[in-house]
Design a protein around this motif. Structure first.
Motif, short mmCIF file in Angstrom:
data_model
loop_
_atom_site.label_atom_id
_atom_site.label_comp_id
_atom_site.label_asym_id
_atom_site.label_seq_id
_atom_site.Cartn_x
_atom_site.Cartn_y
_atom_site.Cartn_z
N TYR A 61 0.76 -1.33 0.09
CA TYR A 61 -0.11 -0.17 0.02
C TYR A 61 0.66 1.19 -0.20
CZ TYR A 61 0.99 0.55 4.83
OH TYR A 61 1.71 0.65 6.18
N ILE A 74 5.49 -0.95 -0.51
CA ILE A 74 5.04 -1.83 -1.75
C ILE A 74 5.30 -3.26 -1.75
CG2 ILE A 74 5.69 -1.83 -4.29
CD1 ILE A 74 4.03 0.69 -3.45
N THR A 105 -3.94 3.26 -0.85
CA THR A 105 -3.98 2.82 -2.38
C THR A 105 -3.33 1.43 -1.94
OG1 THR A 105 -3.79 4.73 -3.57
CG2 THR A 105 -3.31 2.88 -4.57
N GLN A 107 -2.62 -2.65 -3.28
CA GLN A 107 -2.25 -3.54 -4.49
C GLN A 107 -2.52 -5.00 -4.17
OE1 GLN A 107 -1.49 -1.93 -7.55
NE2 GLN A 107 -1.64 0.18 -6.66
N HIS A 109 -1.07 -8.50 -3.55
CA HIS A 109 0.32 -9.10 -2.99
C HIS A 109 0.92 -9.88 -4.15
CE1 HIS A 109 3.60 -10.33 -0.78
NE2 HIS A 109 3.11 -9.64 0.30
N GLU A 110 2.14 -9.81 -4.48
CA GLU A 110 2.86 -10.40 -5.61
C GLU A 110 3.28 -11.94 -5.22
OE1 GLU A 110 5.96 -8.06 -7.09
OE2 GLU A 110 4.66 -6.51 -7.74
N SER A 161 -8.41 -4.91 -9.18
CA SER A 161 -7.02 -5.02 -9.39
C SER A 161 -6.30 -4.28 -8.63
CB SER A 161 -6.77 -4.82 -10.72
OG SER A 161 -7.19 -3.47 -11.12
N PHE A 162 -6.87 -3.23 -8.00
CA PHE A 162 -6.35 -2.29 -7.02
C PHE A 162 -7.52 -1.39 -6.42
CE2 PHE A 162 -6.54 1.05 -10.25
CZ PHE A 162 -6.79 2.22 -9.60
N GLU A 164 -8.42 2.50 -3.98
CA GLU A 164 -8.23 3.66 -3.28
C GLU A 164 -8.96 3.78 -2.14
OE1 GLU A 164 -5.41 6.11 -6.33
OE2 GLU A 164 -7.42 6.66 -6.26
#
Length: 192
Positions: A61, A74, A105, A107, A109-110, A161-162, A164
């Motif tokens: 975030y 990130i 914001t 995202q 997690h990868e 996908s994301f 805010e």
């Protein structure tokens, strides 16, 4: 008290250096020096009221407070995955009492072990978030009397996908007001 300490310290330093103490001239403090030292001593003893946003997130975030980037996480490390929290100190972002906005914001997690199979953010990911506005007092560098001022939760209707998410909070008990950019002068407009 500080005056005597300073004189004692000076005498100790001079005698340790092998200086002859007969030639030392005592320095008299002016009333301004005395007032300044007493004010510094008084201020150092007072507790300072402060605020922070505590965030526990498995998701990467970024956090903006009044449109200023306050924190960017990130790639959460293992500690964050284990639900450790991060404090975002608000001292540099709040100018005094009033209403403030912050925007998170998030995202996906990868890490495939943590992320959803479809690579999206689901409501269950947001349900695991813990975001709290904390009020605390700082006294001589020590944090005391931490209280949760407000808790925040987020909802999304569908996986995304994301996302805010904006929060608002009100600060009412700061004993100061700092002049901000709105009261500054643009030096580009001044004739050199």
């Amino acid at each position: 008290m500080i005056r005597y300490f300073l004189i004692f310290l000076l005498v100790g330093i001079l005698s340790a250096c092998g200086q002859d103490l007969k030639n030392v001239v005592p320095v008299k403090m002016t009333s301004y020096d005395s007032l300044l030292l007493s004010q510094l001593e008084k201020n150092s003893k007072h507790k300072k009221i402060k605020y922070a946003l505590s965030t526990t997130s498995k998701l990467p975030y970024s956090l903006k407070i009044n449109d200023i980037l306050a924190e960017e996480n990130i790639a959460p490390n293992d500690d964050r995955v284990l639900n450790h929290f991060t404090w975002s100190y608000l001292d540099n972002y709040i100018l005094g009492n009033g209403n403030y906005k912050a925007k998170y914001t998030f995202q996906p997690h990868e890490d495939p072990e943590i992320a959803a199979e479809d690579g999206l953010i689901h409501q269950s990911d947001l349900d695991e978030l813990e975001i709290e506005l904390l009020r605390y007092e700082e006294y001589d560098g020590e944090i005391e009397n931490i209280t949760i001022h407000k808790k925040f939760t987020f909802a999304i209707p569908n996986p995304v996908s994301f996302t805010e998410q904006e929060i608002e909070f009100t600060i009412k008990d700061l004993p100061y007001k700092i002049k901000g950019w709105s009261e500054s002068q643009d030096l580009r407009d001044i004739d050199s």
